[in-house]
Write a protein that holds these residues in place. Structure first.
Motif, PDB file in Angstrom:
ATOM      1  N   HIS A  10       0.855  -1.188   0.000  1.00 30.56           N
ATOM      2  CA  HIS A  10       0.000   0.000   0.000  1.00 30.56           C
ATOM      3  C   HIS A  10       0.888   1.235   0.000  1.00 30.56           C
ATOM      4  N   LEU A  11       0.292   2.379  -0.143  1.00 32.96           N
ATOM      5  CA  LEU A  11       1.048   3.622  -0.042  1.00 32.96           C
ATOM      6  C   LEU A  11       1.551   3.790   1.390  1.00 32.96           C
ATOM      7  N   LEU A  12       2.741   4.365   1.550  1.00 32.58           N
ATOM      8  CA  LEU A  12       3.341   4.492   2.878  1.00 32.58           C
ATOM      9  C   LEU A  12       3.171   5.884   3.484  1.00 32.58           C
ATOM     10  N   GLY A  13       3.459   6.913   2.711  1.00 33.34           N
ATOM     11  CA  GLY A  13       3.267   8.279   3.197  1.00 33.34           C
ATOM     12  C   GLY A  13       4.425   8.856   3.974  1.00 33.34           C
ATOM     13  N   GLY A  14       5.560   8.149   4.035  1.00 34.56           N
ATOM     14  CA  GLY A  14       6.682   8.645   4.829  1.00 34.56           C
ATOM     15  C   GLY A  14       7.263   9.937   4.310  1.00 34.56           C
ATOM     16  N   ALA A  15       7.554   9.996   3.012  1.00 32.79           N
ATOM     17  CA  ALA A  15       8.123  11.225   2.447  1.00 32.79           C
ATOM     18  C   ALA A  15       7.143  12.379   2.533  1.00 32.79           C
ATOM     19  N   LEU A  16       5.878  12.098   2.297  1.00 31.86           N
ATOM     20  CA  LEU A  16       4.849  13.137   2.383  1.00 31.86           C
ATOM     21  C   LEU A  16       4.818  13.747   3.779  1.00 31.86           C
ATOM     22  N   ALA A  17       4.803  12.896   4.796  1.00 31.99           N
ATOM     23  CA  ALA A  17       4.763  13.392   6.168  1.00 31.99           C
ATOM     24  C   ALA A  17       6.010  14.188   6.509  1.00 31.99           C
ATOM     25  N   ALA A  18       7.176  13.681   6.109  1.00 35.36           N
ATOM     26  CA  ALA A  18       8.424  14.365   6.432  1.00 35.36           C
ATOM     27  C   ALA A  18       8.517  15.733   5.766  1.00 35.36           C
ATOM     28  N   ILE A  19       8.105  15.818   4.507  1.00 35.77           N
ATOM     29  CA  ILE A  19       8.183  17.092   3.783  1.00 35.77           C
ATOM     30  C   ILE A  19       7.224  18.120   4.365  1.00 35.77           C
ATOM     31  N   LEU A  20       6.050  17.683   4.772  1.00 39.27           N
ATOM     32  CA  LEU A  20       5.043  18.635   5.254  1.00 39.27           C
ATOM     33  C   LEU A  20       5.233  19.023   6.710  1.00 39.27           C
ATOM     34  N   VAL A  21       5.563  18.067   7.595  1.00 38.52           N
ATOM     35  CA  VAL A  21       5.603  18.381   9.031  1.00 38.52           C
ATOM     36  C   VAL A  21       6.947  18.093   9.685  1.00 38.52           C
ATOM     37  N   GLY A  22       7.921  17.606   8.927  1.00 44.76           N
ATOM     38  CA  GLY A  22       9.240  17.337   9.485  1.00 44.76           C
ATOM     39  C   GLY A  22       9.465  15.851   9.713  1.00 44.76           C
ATOM     40  N   PRO A  23      10.710  15.405   9.701  1.00 49.04           N
ATOM     41  CA  PRO A  23      10.993  13.969   9.793  1.00 49.04           C
ATOM     42  C   PRO A  23      10.615  13.345  11.125  1.00 49.04           C
ATOM     43  N   TYR A  24      10.824  14.061  12.216  1.00 46.53           N
ATOM     44  CA  TYR A  24      10.534  13.472  13.524  1.00 46.53           C
ATOM     45  C   TYR A  24       9.027  13.415  13.776  1.00 46.53           C
ATOM     46  N   THR A  25       8.355  14.505  13.504  1.00 46.91           N
ATOM     47  CA  THR A  25       6.899  14.504  13.626  1.00 46.91           C
ATOM     48  C   THR A  25       6.283  13.538  12.620  1.00 46.91           C
ATOM     49  N   GLU A  32       2.914   6.324  -5.292  1.00 46.30           N
ATOM     50  CA  GLU A  32       3.034   7.180  -4.113  1.00 46.30           C
ATOM     51  C   GLU A  32       3.729   8.491  -4.452  1.00 46.30           C
ATOM     52  N   GLY A  33       4.723   8.413  -5.348  1.00 42.85           N
ATOM     53  CA  GLY A  33       5.414   9.629  -5.751  1.00 42.85           C
ATOM     54  C   GLY A  33       4.478  10.626  -6.408  1.00 42.85           C
ATOM     55  N   LEU A  34       3.586  10.136  -7.253  1.00 36.02           N
ATOM     56  CA  LEU A  34       2.633  11.020  -7.919  1.00 36.02           C
ATOM     57  C   LEU A  34       1.692  11.665  -6.903  1.00 36.02           C
ATOM     58  N   ILE A  35       1.181  10.870  -5.968  1.00 29.53           N
ATOM     59  CA  ILE A  35       0.279  11.417  -4.946  1.00 29.53           C
ATOM     60  C   ILE A  35       1.014  12.413  -4.064  1.00 29.53           C
ATOM     61  N   THR A  36       2.247  12.090  -3.683  1.00 26.10           N
ATOM     62  CA  THR A  36       3.031  12.998  -2.843  1.00 26.10           C
ATOM     63  C   THR A  36       3.316  14.302  -3.568  1.00 26.10           C
ATOM     64  N   ALA A  37       3.678  14.213  -4.836  1.00 26.83           N
ATOM     65  CA  ALA A  37       3.973  15.421  -5.614  1.00 26.83           C
ATOM     66  C   ALA A  37       2.750  16.319  -5.720  1.00 26.83           C
ATOM     67  N   VAL A  38       1.605  15.733  -6.031  1.00 23.50           N
ATOM     68  CA  VAL A  38       0.376  16.517  -6.169  1.00 23.50           C
ATOM     69  C   VAL A  38      -0.006  17.167  -4.833  1.00 23.50           C
ATOM     70  N   THR A  39       0.092  16.405  -3.748  1.00 21.45           N
ATOM     71  CA  THR A  39      -0.305  16.923  -2.437  1.00 21.45           C
ATOM     72  C   THR A  39       0.623  18.038  -1.976  1.00 21.45           C
ATOM     73  N   VAL A  40       1.926  17.819  -2.084  1.00 20.16           N
ATOM     74  CA  VAL A  40       2.889  18.820  -1.624  1.00 20.16           C
ATOM     75  C   VAL A  40       2.778  20.104  -2.437  1.00 20.16           C
ATOM     76  N   THR A  41       2.658  19.992  -3.758  1.00 20.31           N
ATOM     77  CA  THR A  41       2.554  21.199  -4.574  1.00 20.31           C
ATOM     78  C   THR A  41       1.243  21.936  -4.319  1.00 20.31           C
ATOM     79  N   ALA A  42       0.180  21.196  -4.025  1.00 13.46           N
ATOM     80  CA  ALA A  42      -1.095  21.851  -3.718  1.00 13.46           C
ATOM     81  C   ALA A  42      -0.990  22.667  -2.439  1.00 13.46           C
ATOM     82  N   VAL A  43      -0.358  22.092  -1.422  1.00 13.17           N
ATOM     83  CA  VAL A  43      -0.183  22.819  -0.161  1.00 13.17           C
ATOM     84  C   VAL A  43       0.755  24.003  -0.368  1.00 13.17           C
ATOM     85  N   ALA A  44       1.848  23.786  -1.112  1.00 19.44           N
ATOM     86  CA  ALA A  44       2.819  24.861  -1.335  1.00 19.44           C
ATOM     87  C   ALA A  44       2.217  26.008  -2.132  1.00 19.44           C
TER      88      ALA A  44
END
Length: 230
Positions: free
Chosen positions: A67-82, A197-209
């Motif tokens: 399944h999708l993991l979401g690790g990079a998405l979470a780290a980019i948006l809220v930081g690696p530790y959070t 996952e890369g496509l979903i992460t890219a779309v989500t991060v750019t939308a927030v940015a």
């Protein structure tokens, strides 16, 4: 890539439970420097989003789901530790309430997805951010950065599973599948998952940015001011 009970032996489960405990202890301690009035609400939204996308999974091997993991998405948006804490909370809730991933394998699952996936994903994002010109970080460049971070984080997390299986894997009775075959299948499957996952992460991060670049941890912690353009 949830692992079920019995896929790895007890000593290996205990070993990676210890790794997970140490990793989460460090993340809990260091997350205090990441959390503020902007990050805390975003962390809740990120955890809820990842919980939702992880509920859509499919079998990869007996006892292993993809399944999708979401690790990079979470780290980019809220930081690696959070981000590591967000993923861990999702995994714990899924294991306890939905039997998605075994309790004895929880340490291994946290190690793979919340520690390895987040760490590698964020490290790739940092390297690519430094290579990009911060004064001209276009949305398409940010999207490409997020895509590569997600792909690398997903593949690295699957390599964590291969390592754990190599140390203490317990194939089903009569299963003569070699470690090389398991590794090739898992890595191949998660390379494809990583692309999605890369496509979903890219779309989500750019939308927030595009809407609120100040909410993207990777941007607001850059050494120099980052101007995000279209």
């Amino acid at each position: 890539m949830h692992m079920s009970d019995g896929l790895i032996n007890a000593p290996t489960s205990v070993l990676f439970l210890a790794v997970a405990v140490v990793g989460l202890s460090v993340a809990t301690w260091r997350a205090r420097s990441e959390l503020d009035d902007r990050t805390a609400p975003m962390a809740g939204l990120v955890a809820a989003f990842i919980f939702a996308v992880q509920m859509v999974n499919f079998p990869v091997l007996p006892g292993v789901s993809g399944h999708l993991l979401g690790g990079a998405l979470a780290a980019i948006l809220v930081g690696p530790y959070t981000g590591a804490l967000c993923i861990s909370i999702v995994l714990i809730v899924q294991a306890l309430l939905f039997a998605d991933g075994g309790l004895t394998a929880l340490g291994a699952n946290i190690t793979n997805m919340a520690i390895i996936g987040v760490t590698v994903g964020y490290a790739v994002a940092l390297v690519l951010r430094r290579l990009a010109r911060p004064e001209n970080l276009r949305l398409r460049v940010l999207g490409g950065l997020a895509f590569m971070a997600a792909v690398c984080g997903t593949v690295a997390a699957s390599m964590g599973f291969v390592l754990e299986f190599a140390i203490g894997g317990q194939p089903t009775a009569g299963d003569s599948t070699s470690l090389g075959s398991v590794a090739a299948f898992v890595l191949g499957a998660h390379t494809l998952i990583g692309i999605g996952e890369g496509l979903i992460t890219a779309v989500t991060v750019t939308a927030v940015a595009r809407a609120r670049p100040d909410l993207v941890y990777l941007l607001r912690t850059a050494p120099r001011a980052v101007a995000v353009g279209a």
